[in-house]
Motif scaffolding. Structure first.
Motif, PDB file in Angstrom:
ATOM      1  N   ASN A 174       0.828  -1.209   0.000  1.00 54.79           N
ATOM      2  CA  ASN A 174       0.000   0.000   0.000  1.00 54.79           C
ATOM      3  C   ASN A 174       0.862   1.259   0.000  1.00 54.79           C
ATOM      4  OD1 ASN A 174       0.454   1.024   2.798  1.00 54.79           O
ATOM      5  ND2 ASN A 174      -0.612  -0.848   3.415  1.00 54.79           N
ATOM      6  N   TYR A 179       1.254   3.714   2.031  1.00 50.31           N
ATOM      7  CA  TYR A 179       1.995   4.064   3.248  1.00 50.31           C
ATOM      8  C   TYR A 179       3.323   3.313   3.307  1.00 50.31           C
ATOM      9  CZ  TYR A 179      -2.056   6.527   5.154  1.00 50.31           C
ATOM     10  OH  TYR A 179      -3.081   7.420   5.361  1.00 50.31           O
ATOM     11  N   HIS A 180       3.294   2.037   2.973  1.00 52.26           N
ATOM     12  CA  HIS A 180       4.536   1.265   2.939  1.00 52.26           C
ATOM     13  C   HIS A 180       5.475   1.807   1.852  1.00 52.26           C
ATOM     14  CE1 HIS A 180       3.585  -1.638   5.946  1.00 52.26           C
ATOM     15  NE2 HIS A 180       2.575  -2.183   5.292  1.00 52.26           N
ATOM     16  N   GLY A 191       0.804   1.901   7.524  1.00 49.75           N
ATOM     17  CA  GLY A 191       0.766   0.857   6.508  1.00 49.75           C
ATOM     18  C   GLY A 191       0.327  -0.474   7.075  1.00 49.75           C
TER      19      GLY A 191
END
Length: 321
Positions: free
Chosen positions: A2, A4-5, A45
């Motif tokens: 995703n 955020y990661h 994440g």
């Protein structure tokens, strides 16, 4: 992966690039700030992977439906009383993310105090006088704990370490090892680092044969012996230093023994001279062997260059024992 990661990697790679053996305060401040930004995205994440709604400050249907699933709404749904007129897209704070993520991530739970300390440092850098920053604490976290913590996250989340460390993996590993005050932890990291090196290199065409030949060549030098490497179990090189004592009654210096000063393995790139670690590995003369200068047969090292079968008849010369 995703978003955020994905974003966390941008900040962690900046941290990885900046970490060195010595850092001044200005460098620490910038690295600590990037570290905090990366950690916040990492924590979010983890939550987002479970449910994207868990990162929203307002996860109710009225709000989240328009933020996370707007493409599913029917055209005629616009203006419905079941939906907020103005969606709230705010996400939870760093600390709230941490409190939630520690419930679902073992790595977060095991490092929560470090993660809280990073958050505190970020708050001071952003809002307070920098004199309030605990420089020693954040320096330890950056140099000692950053690498080991992110390595655990990489394993837990099945993310390639390169995403966090870029091309600085080995540098960070080495610095982290040097900062470990717990000897057992330091040894654990040394073994882990060089096992990985051995696994990476042993599959290369001709690598093992090349290291074998180079090792044999070095062992022909004086004050060199060998034993099995504590990491990869290949032949490691032991560097010895003769202990010389003056024989006053004959006005000569004689070798009374040897001191082990270093172990080096060409196969896994181990190069260690810390006496505490060598003691832990039980490196002593009784474990060492050496190829005979004459016949090349390996014999238990006792200070001689020749095995017993090839030694000169005169065995009483000073310096041999």
């Amino acid at each position: 992966m995703n978003s955020y990661h994905q974003d966390s990697g941008l900040f962690f790679q900046q941290v990885s690039k900046g970490i060195e053996e010595k850092l001044d305060k200005s460098e620490l401040v910038q690295i600590a700030f990037n570290l905090a930004l990366g950690c916040e995205r990492l924590l979010k994440g983890i939550l987002y992977d479970i449910n994207p709604l868990y990162v929203l400050t307002e996860p109710s249907f009225k709000n989240s439906m328009q933020i996370g699933y707007a493409d599913r709404l029917l055209p005629e749904s616009k203006g419905s009383g079941e939906l907020l007129k103005t969606p709230i897209q705010d996400v939870i704070t760093y600390k709230n993310s941490l409190l939630r993520a520690q419930l679902v991530s073992k790595t977060v739970a095991n490092h929560k105090n470090i993660l809280f300390a990073i958050s505190e440092a970020r708050d001071i850098i952003a809002h307070c006088n920098l004199k309030e920053l605990d420089v020693e604490k954040i320096n330890d976290i950056i140099q000692r704990d950053f690498f080991t913590m992110l390595d655990f996250f990489a394993q837990e989340l099945a993310i390639k370490p390169h995403h966090y460390f870029g091309g600085h993996h080995d540098k960070l590993f080495k610095i982290s090892i040097s900062k470990q005050t717990d000897l057992s932890k330091r040894i654990e990291l040394i073994l882990e680092r060089h096992i990985k090196k051995w696994e990476q290199h042993k599959v290369l065409d001709g690598y093992v044969k090349k290291q074998q030949l180079q090792t044999k060549s070095i062992l022909n030098s004086s004050d060199r012996a060998t034993c099995k490497c504590p990491v990869c179990k290949q032949d490691a090189i032991i560097y010895l230093e003769p202990i010389i004592e003056n024989k006053s009654y004959v006005n000569l210096n004689g070798i009374i023994g040897y001191e082990i000063v270093k172990i080096r393995c060409l196969f896994c790139k181990l190069n260690e001279d810390d006496p505490r670690i060598m003691d832990n590995w039980k490196l002593n003369l009784s474990r060492l062997t050496k190829p005979c200068t004459n016949c090349k047969t390996y014999f238990h090292f006792d200070g001689h260059a020749f095995c017993e079968d090839c030694r000169p008849d005169d065995r009483g010369q000073i310096g041999l024992f």
